[in-house]
Design a protein around this motif. Structure first.
Motif, mmCIF file in Angstrom:
data_model
loop_
_atom_site.group_PDB
_atom_site.id
_atom_site.type_symbol
_atom_site.label_atom_id
_atom_site.label_comp_id
_atom_site.label_asym_id
_atom_site.label_seq_id
_atom_site.Cartn_x
_atom_site.Cartn_y
_atom_site.Cartn_z
ATOM 1 N N GLY A 162 0.861 -1.182 0.000
ATOM 2 C CA GLY A 162 0.000 0.000 0.000
ATOM 3 C C GLY A 162 0.893 1.225 0.000
ATOM 4 O O GLY A 162 1.608 1.464 0.968
ATOM 5 N N LEU A 163 0.882 1.975 -1.104
ATOM 6 C CA LEU A 163 1.755 3.144 -1.223
ATOM 7 C C LEU A 163 0.909 4.408 -1.261
ATOM 8 O O LEU A 163 -0.025 4.516 -2.055
ATOM 9 C CB LEU A 163 2.597 3.060 -2.499
ATOM 10 C CG LEU A 163 3.449 1.806 -2.684
ATOM 11 C CD1 LEU A 163 4.226 1.873 -3.989
ATOM 12 C CD2 LEU A 163 4.407 1.624 -1.511
ATOM 13 N N THR A 164 1.240 5.358 -0.408
ATOM 14 C CA THR A 164 0.500 6.621 -0.407
ATOM 15 C C THR A 164 1.436 7.742 0.045
ATOM 16 O O THR A 164 2.642 7.550 0.158
ATOM 17 C CB THR A 164 -0.745 6.521 0.500
ATOM 18 O OG1 THR A 164 -1.488 7.739 0.400
ATOM 19 C CG2 THR A 164 -0.377 6.292 1.966
ATOM 20 N N GLU A 165 0.848 8.898 0.287
ATOM 21 C CA GLU A 165 1.600 10.046 0.778
ATOM 22 C C GLU A 165 1.007 10.522 2.097
ATOM 23 O O GLU A 165 -0.192 10.804 2.180
ATOM 24 C CB GLU A 165 1.530 11.194 -0.234
ATOM 25 C CG GLU A 165 2.360 10.981 -1.479
ATOM 26 C CD GLU A 165 3.843 11.251 -1.249
ATOM 27 O OE1 GLU A 165 4.186 12.348 -0.784
ATOM 28 O OE2 GLU A 165 4.658 10.353 -1.541
ATOM 29 N N ALA A 166 1.836 10.592 3.117
ATOM 30 C CA ALA A 166 1.469 11.299 4.340
ATOM 31 C C ALA A 166 1.893 12.754 4.141
ATOM 32 O O ALA A 166 2.521 13.083 3.144
ATOM 33 C CB ALA A 166 2.191 10.683 5.527
ATOM 34 N N ALA A 167 1.555 13.627 5.086
ATOM 35 C CA ALA A 167 1.956 15.026 4.941
ATOM 36 C C ALA A 167 3.457 15.135 4.689
ATOM 37 O O ALA A 167 3.914 15.935 3.888
ATOM 38 C CB ALA A 167 1.584 15.816 6.191
ATOM 39 N N ARG A 168 4.233 14.290 5.369
ATOM 40 C CA ARG A 168 5.698 14.372 5.292
ATOM 41 C C ARG A 168 6.284 13.631 4.123
ATOM 42 O O ARG A 168 7.492 13.563 3.988
ATOM 43 C CB ARG A 168 6.295 13.831 6.583
ATOM 44 C CG ARG A 168 5.928 14.691 7.722
ATOM 45 C CD ARG A 168 6.104 14.024 9.057
ATOM 46 N NE ARG A 168 5.540 14.947 10.010
ATOM 47 C CZ ARG A 168 4.238 15.089 10.188
ATOM 48 N NH1 ARG A 168 3.395 14.326 9.541
ATOM 49 N NH2 ARG A 168 3.783 15.999 11.015
ATOM 50 N N GLY A 169 5.440 12.967 3.324
ATOM 51 C CA GLY A 169 5.967 12.334 2.122
ATOM 52 C C GLY A 169 5.597 10.876 1.972
ATOM 53 O O GLY A 169 4.608 10.398 2.536
ATOM 54 N N ALA A 170 6.448 10.175 1.200
ATOM 55 C CA ALA A 170 6.135 8.821 0.740
ATOM 56 C C ALA A 170 6.023 7.828 1.891
ATOM 57 O O ALA A 170 6.931 7.680 2.697
ATOM 58 C CB ALA A 170 7.228 8.365 -0.224
ATOM 59 N N LEU A 171 4.888 7.136 1.930
ATOM 60 C CA LEU A 171 4.637 6.138 2.969
ATOM 61 C C LEU A 171 4.266 4.826 2.291
ATOM 62 O O LEU A 171 3.409 4.796 1.408
ATOM 63 C CB LEU A 171 3.482 6.600 3.865
ATOM 64 C CG LEU A 171 2.923 5.564 4.847
ATOM 65 C CD1 LEU A 171 3.965 5.194 5.904
ATOM 66 C CD2 LEU A 171 1.670 6.096 5.533
ATOM 67 N N GLY A 172 4.900 3.742 2.701
ATOM 68 C CA GLY A 172 4.583 2.434 2.129
ATOM 69 C C GLY A 172 4.423 1.369 3.196
ATOM 70 O O GLY A 172 5.182 1.344 4.165
ATOM 71 N N HIS A 173 3.425 0.513 3.021
ATOM 72 C CA HIS A 173 3.252 -0.681 3.862
ATOM 73 C C HIS A 173 3.373 -1.896 2.940
ATOM 74 O O HIS A 173 2.724 -1.941 1.890
ATOM 75 C CB HIS A 173 1.864 -0.720 4.505
ATOM 76 C CG HIS A 173 1.661 0.269 5.611
ATOM 77 N ND1 HIS A 173 0.633 0.142 6.526
ATOM 78 C CD2 HIS A 173 2.323 1.392 5.965
ATOM 79 C CE1 HIS A 173 0.676 1.149 7.393
ATOM 80 N NE2 HIS A 173 1.691 1.931 7.069
ATOM 81 N N TRP A 174 4.170 -2.862 3.328
ATOM 82 C CA TRP A 174 4.328 -4.103 2.556
ATOM 83 C C TRP A 174 3.915 -5.262 3.463
ATOM 84 O O TRP A 174 4.537 -5.476 4.508
ATOM 85 C CB TRP A 174 5.787 -4.276 2.120
ATOM 86 C CG TRP A 174 6.220 -3.389 0.986
ATOM 87 C CD1 TRP A 174 6.306 -3.737 -0.333
ATOM 88 C CD2 TRP A 174 6.648 -2.001 1.039
ATOM 89 N NE1 TRP A 174 6.762 -2.669 -1.086
ATOM 90 C CE2 TRP A 174 6.974 -1.600 -0.277
ATOM 91 C CE3 TRP A 174 6.789 -1.067 2.086
ATOM 92 C CZ2 TRP A 174 7.438 -0.311 -0.583
ATOM 93 C CZ3 TRP A 174 7.228 0.210 1.780
ATOM 94 C CH2 TRP A 174 7.546 0.586 0.466
#
Ligand code: SF4
Ligand code: SF4
Lengths: 492, 345
Positions: A412-424
Motif C-alpha cells: 500500500g503506497l501513499t503520501e502522508a503530509a511528510r511524504g512517501a509512505l509504504g506498507h508491505w
C-alpha cells in the motif's frame, strides 16, 4: 545579517542536540563542528517500539487497528496505506464514494499537519530572543511566540474546526477505523455535505484572512519565483508574507540543501491517476518510481541482518541492542541505492508545480522551498477538498466487501503530509507473516548506508553555521524542522 | 470538599505541568489540540495551568529543556503534575535503552521514575501510559508497560505501592487516544484540589468520564433494542452481534460527549473497541468480529445476566419492526419512520 555569515569559531567540537522538540516524537542529532560550521551530522531516533513485530501473527484486518497507532499525527495516512495493502490482498478497490471520502480524510489530516507545522513547530523559532534585533522580530513575536502568538492560537482553533471533517465522516481523529479496503464505513448525506462545505469554508476564511491575506486561488496559482518575490515586496499582509520577509533576511533559501533528489508515491487517487502525481525527480529530471528498486540497509541501524539491503517484502525488524556500530533505530531506505528526499516539496516538484520547480532549479531543496511548498500545497489541497465534497453521491454505495486470501502479499503506497509512505504485507495461512513499513521520515532522516552515504537530513546539515557558544544551534533547528519530521513513524 | 475550590494556580504561581512522551504515538497530544469551546491554550490559561515544558509545544529545545529538568530536580521549580504520554519501555533486558531521552544518555523510564517522585500528582495520559496499550501488544518487543499497571495487573514502571506527593496513585486518563476534554478536565480538577481516591474507578480512571458507557447515547440504540444488527461495516444496525462492538462494556462518554464536532466511533460507522480499558489491544479475536458460542456473543453487556440477555434478545428479534430490520443492513435509511396523524394516535 544572514545566519550564514555570523561570527565563526575555529576549534573543532562535538555537539549532541536533544531533546529536540517541536518535532513529532524523539530526536537526537550529533554534530561535528569546525570553523563555525557543521562538518558532519549523525541523526538518531532514540525510541523503538517495534510495530512491525507487533503486527506479525495477527488477522490481516487487525492492521487497520494497529498500524494507524504508529503515529498520532499521520494516523489517517497510515490507515490508508494499510487499507490499500489489504485491498491489494483482497483484489478489490474502494467504491467511488469510498475513494473520494478517503481522499477527504487524508487531505484533512495533511492540511492540518501543514498548519500545525508552520504555526506551532516551525515559526516559533523566529520569535526567540536570538532574533530580537531583527526588524521583523516584533511581528514574529506577536504572531508566533510558543504558546502565546496570536496567529498560532487562531490556527489551533481553525485546525480543531477543520477536524470536524474527520468527526463527521470518520468518527474521530486520530485513530479512526472508517477507512476500509472497500471504501469508508460512513455515508455522507446531503445535510452532511452542507456541513462539510461550511467547515471547509470556515477554515478557508481563516487562511485567507490571516495566513495568506488573499484568496487561496491566488496562492495556488503562483507560478514562478519572481511572482513570489513580488509577493514579498508588496503582496498582501499575512503570516505568509512575514515568512517571506524573514526568509529573505536570514537567507533561508541557502540553508539545508540535501541531494535535490525527490520521491513521491502520488497522493489522492483519482479516476485518471492521483491528484498529485507519483514519480521522482533526480538530477533535474522527472521519472517514474519502480517500487522494486526500494530497499532498506541496516548497516548503521541497531538492527540485525546487516549483510545486504532488503526489499521490504524480504525485510526484517530484529532490534540488536548490543550493537555499537548502529547509532539509530532508523533503517536506511534507498531507491536503487540512492537516498531520496520526500515531503510536500517532493510532491509538488514531481507534480510539476511551476513555482516549486522554479525554486528548486534556483536553489534546490532548502529550508525556504520546503516551507513554501507546504503552504502552497495547503491552498491547492483545500480548494480540491471543496470539489471532492460536492462529488460525493449519497445514494451510491460507500463500502465494498472483500475477503482476505489465506496467502499472498501486497503493498500500500501513499503520501502522508511528510511524504512517501509504504506498507508491505505478506500473509501466510490467514495471518500476517511479515509487515514492513517505510515512512517519510525514514527516508529523510535515514542514517548512513553500507557505502557510508549520509541520509538527506545528515547531508542537509553539513555547512550549517554554528555561532560561538551555541549548544543548540538555531540554524540546525531551522533545517531539521524544515523537514517536519515525524520520529514515531521513522522507526515505528 | 463542598463547593468548588478556587484553582490553586494564579498568574504568579501557576499550577505547573511537565509533559513527557515515551513509547506512544503522540496522538493524545494531537487530540488535546482538538479541544474546542474554548481551545486548549485558553482552557489551561483560564485555570492557571502552565506547561513547564511540552515536547511538541514549548519553545525550549536541547540544553534549554534540560535546564528546566535540572531546576525541577534541584527543587527550584515546584512540579505540580507530571503528565506522561506513551508506554514506559523496560527493554531490552531491563535497561530501558529502547527509549533514551534524547540528549541525556539516560533511559526515559529512569527520568520518569525520578520526576514522579518529585511531583504532587502523576497523570498517565492515554492507555499506553496507563496500562501499556498498543505498544505492549503481541510479543511486546520492548517490554512496554504503563506507569502503574502492566496490562490489568498493578505494578508497571512505578510499582503498585507508588503514591505521588499528595498521596494519590497514578491517575489514568485512559483512551487511545484520550478525548481532549478528559485531559483538560482532569488537570483542572487537580489544580482545583478536587481529586480524591474515590474519584477514580477500579482502574484509576477519572470517574467523571469512566462511570459512563459508550453505549449511552449511541445513535444505534434503537437497533440494539430490537437486535437489528449490522452485518458489515457501513451498515446502520447495532454492531454488537456481529462486528465486535464493545460499547455496552466500554467505560467512556464518547457518545454523550462527541469527538471533533459530532463524531464518535459508532457514529463513524465502526465498532467501539474499548480503548479505555487495559489490554484492549489483545481482544483474543479479530477486533471487528464478535466471538460467539452457539450463536450467542460471549461478551455480554455490563451488569446483564446471561439468561436475561438470551430471553430478551430472542423476544426483541421476534418483534423487530420492518423499518429497523431493513435499515440495519443498509448504509442509508431505506425505510423512514412512519409519519402518523397525531390526532388519531
Ligand atoms: S453499536 Fe455498540 S454502542 Fe451502539 S448500540 Fe450497538 S452495542 Fe451499543
Ligand atoms: S467509542 Fe470506544 S473505542 Fe472509540 S474512543 Fe470511545 S472508548 Fe475508545
Amino acid at each position: 545579517m544572514s545566519i550564514l555569515e555570523t561570527g565563526a569559531e575555529s576549534a573543532p567540537r562535538r555537539l549532541i542536540v536533544g531533546p529536540f522538540n517541536r518535532v513529532e516524537g524523539d530526536l537526537e542529532v550529533r554534530l561535528e563542528v569546525a570553523d563555525g560550521a557543521v562538518t558532519a551530522a549523525y541523526v538518531s531516533s532514540p525510541l523503538f517500539r517495534g510495530f512491525e513485530r507487533i503486527l506479525e501473527g495477527r488477522d490481516p484486518r487487525d492492521a487497520l487497528i494497529i498500524a494507524p497507532r504508529i503515529c498520532g499525527i499521520c494516523s489517517v495516512s497510515q490507515s490508508q496505506a494499510a487499507a490499500l495493502a489489504l485491498a491489494g490482498l483482497q483484489g478489490i478497490g474502494p467504491t467511488e464514494n469510498g475513494r473520494i471520502a478517503t481522499n477527504l480524510l487524508v487531505a484533512t489530516e495533511n492540511v492540518a499537519d501543514h498548519l500545525t507545522h508552520f504555526h506551532l513547530f516551525f515559526m516559533p523559532d523566529f520569535a526567540r530572543a536570538a532574533y530580537s534585533g531583527r526588524p521583523w522580530f516584533p511581528a514574529a513575536e506577536a504572531r508566533f511566540k510558543a504558546g502565546r502568538g496570536t496567529s498560532a492560537r487562531r490556527m489551533v482553533e481553525a485546525r480543531a474546526t477543520l477536524f470536524h471533517v474527520l468527526g463527521l465522516l470518520a468518527g474521530r481523529w486520530p485513530h479512526t477505523l472508517a477507512i476500509q479496503p472497500g471504501g469508508v464505513t460512513r455515508r455522507a448525506d446531503r445535510r452532511d455535505q452542507m456541513r462539510l462545505l461550511a467547515t471547509l469554508r470556515a477554515v478557508r476564511g481563516v487562511l485567507e484572512a490571516q495566513l495568506f491575506g488573499a484568496p487561496l486561488e491566488q496562492v495556488a496559482e503562483l507560478s514562478d519565483p519572481a511572482e513570489l518575490e513580488a509577493w514579498r515586496a508588496n503582496g498582501p499582509e499575512g503570516d505568509f508574507r512575514l515568512f517571506l520577509e524573514i526568509a529573505a533576511d536570514l537567507g533561508l533559501d541557502r540553508m539545508g540543501r540535501a541531494y535535490d533528489r525527490f520521491l513521491s508515491h502520488g497522493a489522492y487517487p483519482g479516476e485518471e491517476g492521483p491528484f498529485y502525481a507519483a514519480g521522482l525527480m533526480a538530477e533535474g529530471e522527472r521519472g517514474a518510481v519502480d517500487p522494486a528498486g526500494i530497499t532498506e540497509d541496516h548497516t548503521f541501524a541497531r538492527m540485525e541482518e546487516r549483510g545486504h539491503p532488503h526489499h521490504p517484502f524480504a525485510g526484517s525488524t530484529l532490534p540488536d541492542a548490543a550493537d555499537e556500530t548502529g547509532y539509530t533505530w532508523c533503517k536506511a531506505p534507498r531507491l536503487f541505492g540512492r537516498p531520496f528526499e520526500t515531503g510536500a516539496l517532493a510532491r509538488q516538484v514531481v507534480d510539476g508545480q511551476p513555482l516549486l520547480t522554479g525554486l528548486v532549479a534556483q536553489g534546490g531543496g532548502s529550508v525556504y522551498s520546503r516551507v513554501v511548498a507546504r503552504l502552497l500545497e495547503t491552498a491547492r489541497t483545500l480548494i480540491a477538498m471543496e470539489a471532492w465534497v460536492r462529488a460525493l453521491d449519497p445514494d451510491a454505495p460507500w463500502c465494498a466487501e472483500g475477503l482476505n486470501p489465506s496467502n499472498g502479499q501486497a503493498a500500500g503506497l501513499t503520501e502522508a503530509a511528510r511524504g512517501a509512505l509504504g506498507h508491505w504485507v505478506s500473509v501466510e495461512r490467514g495471518r500476517i507473516a511479515r509487515y514492513q513499513i517505510i515512512a517519510p521520515t525514514t527516508w529523510n532522516f535515514s542514517p548512513r548506508d553500507a557505502q557510508g552515504i549520509p541520509g538527506p537530513l545528515e547531508a542537509a546539515l553539513v555547512g550549517a553555521r554554528v555561532k560561538p557558544g551555541e549548544k543548540t544551534p538555531i540554524s540546525v533547528q531551522h533545517i531539521v524542522r524544515s523537514f517536519d519530521p515525524c520520529m514515531v513513524c521513522t522507526v515505528h | 470538599m463542598s463547593g468548588l475550590a478556587t484553582f490553586s494556580g494564579t498568574p504568579d504561581s501557576p499550577f505547573t505541568v511537565l509533559w513527557l512522551q515515551s513509547g506512544g504515538c503522540g496522538g493524545c497530544t494531537m487530540s488535546l489540540l482538538c479541544a474546542e469551546g474554548p481551545d486548549v491554550m485558553t482552557t489551561l490559561e483560564g485555570a492557571g495551568i502552565s506547561l513547564l515544558w511540552h515536547p511538541s509545544l514549548s519553545e525550549e529545545t536541547g540544553d534549554e529543556a534540560l535546564d528546566i529538568f535540572a531546576r525541577i530536580q534541584a527543587g527550584e521549580i515546584v512540579l505540580d503534575a507530571l503528565c506522561v504520554e506513551g508506554a514506559l519501555l523496560r527493554g531490552p533486558n531491563g535497561t530501558g535503552r529502547f527509549h533514551m531521552l534524547a540528549g541525556t544518555g539516560r533511559a526515559t523510564i529512569e527520568w520518569v521514575r525520578e520526576l514522579a517522585g518529585l511531583a504532587r500528582y502523576v497523570v498517565a495520559v492515554g492507555t499506553c501510559a496507563a496500562y501499556g496499550g498498543v505498544t505492549a501488544a503481541g510479543l511486546n518487543p520492548t517490554d512496554a508497560c504503563g506507569l502503574q499497571y502492566d496490562g490489568r495487573r498493578e505494578g508497571g514502571a512505578l510499582g503498585a505501592g507508588f503514591r505521588s506527593r499528595e498521596g494519590l496513585p497514578v491517575i489514568n486518563v485512559a483512551g487511545c487516544p484520550t478525548h481532549p476534554n478528559w485531559v483538560t478536565e482532569t488537570l483542572m480538577l487537580l489544580a482545583a484540589g478536587l481529586v480524591s481516591p474515590q474519584d477514580l474507578d477500579a482502574y484509576r480512571r477519572p470517574r467523571f468520564y469512566a462511570d459512563h458507557l459508550v453505549h449511552h447515547g449511541c445513535t444505534r440504540n434503537e437497533y440494539y433494542e430490537y437486535k437489528a444488527s449490522a452485518e458489515k461495516l457501513s451498515d446502520l444496525g447495532c454492531m454488537m452481534e456481529h462486528l465486535g462492538c464493545l460499547g455496552t462494556q466500554a467505560h467512556a462518554d464518547c457518545n454523550t460527549r462527541p469527538w471533533n464536532g459530532e463524531g464518535s466511533c459508532t457514529r463513524g460507522g465502526y465498532s467501539c473497541i474499548n480503548c479505555t480499558a487495559p489490554e484492549f489491544e489483545e481482544p483474543g479475536h479479530p477486533f471487528l468480529e464478535t466471538p460467539k458460542i452457539a450463536g450467542i456473543p460471549i461478551g455480554l453487556p455490563t451488569d446483564m445476566p446471561k439468561a436475561w440477555f438470551i430471553a430478551l434478545s430472542s423476544l426483541a428479534k421476534a418483534a423487530t419492526p420492518e423499518r429497523l430490520k431493513r435499515n440495519a443492513v443498509s448504509d442509508h435509511p431505506v425505510v423512514p419512520p412512519t409519519v402518523r396523524d397525531i390526532k388519531r394516535r
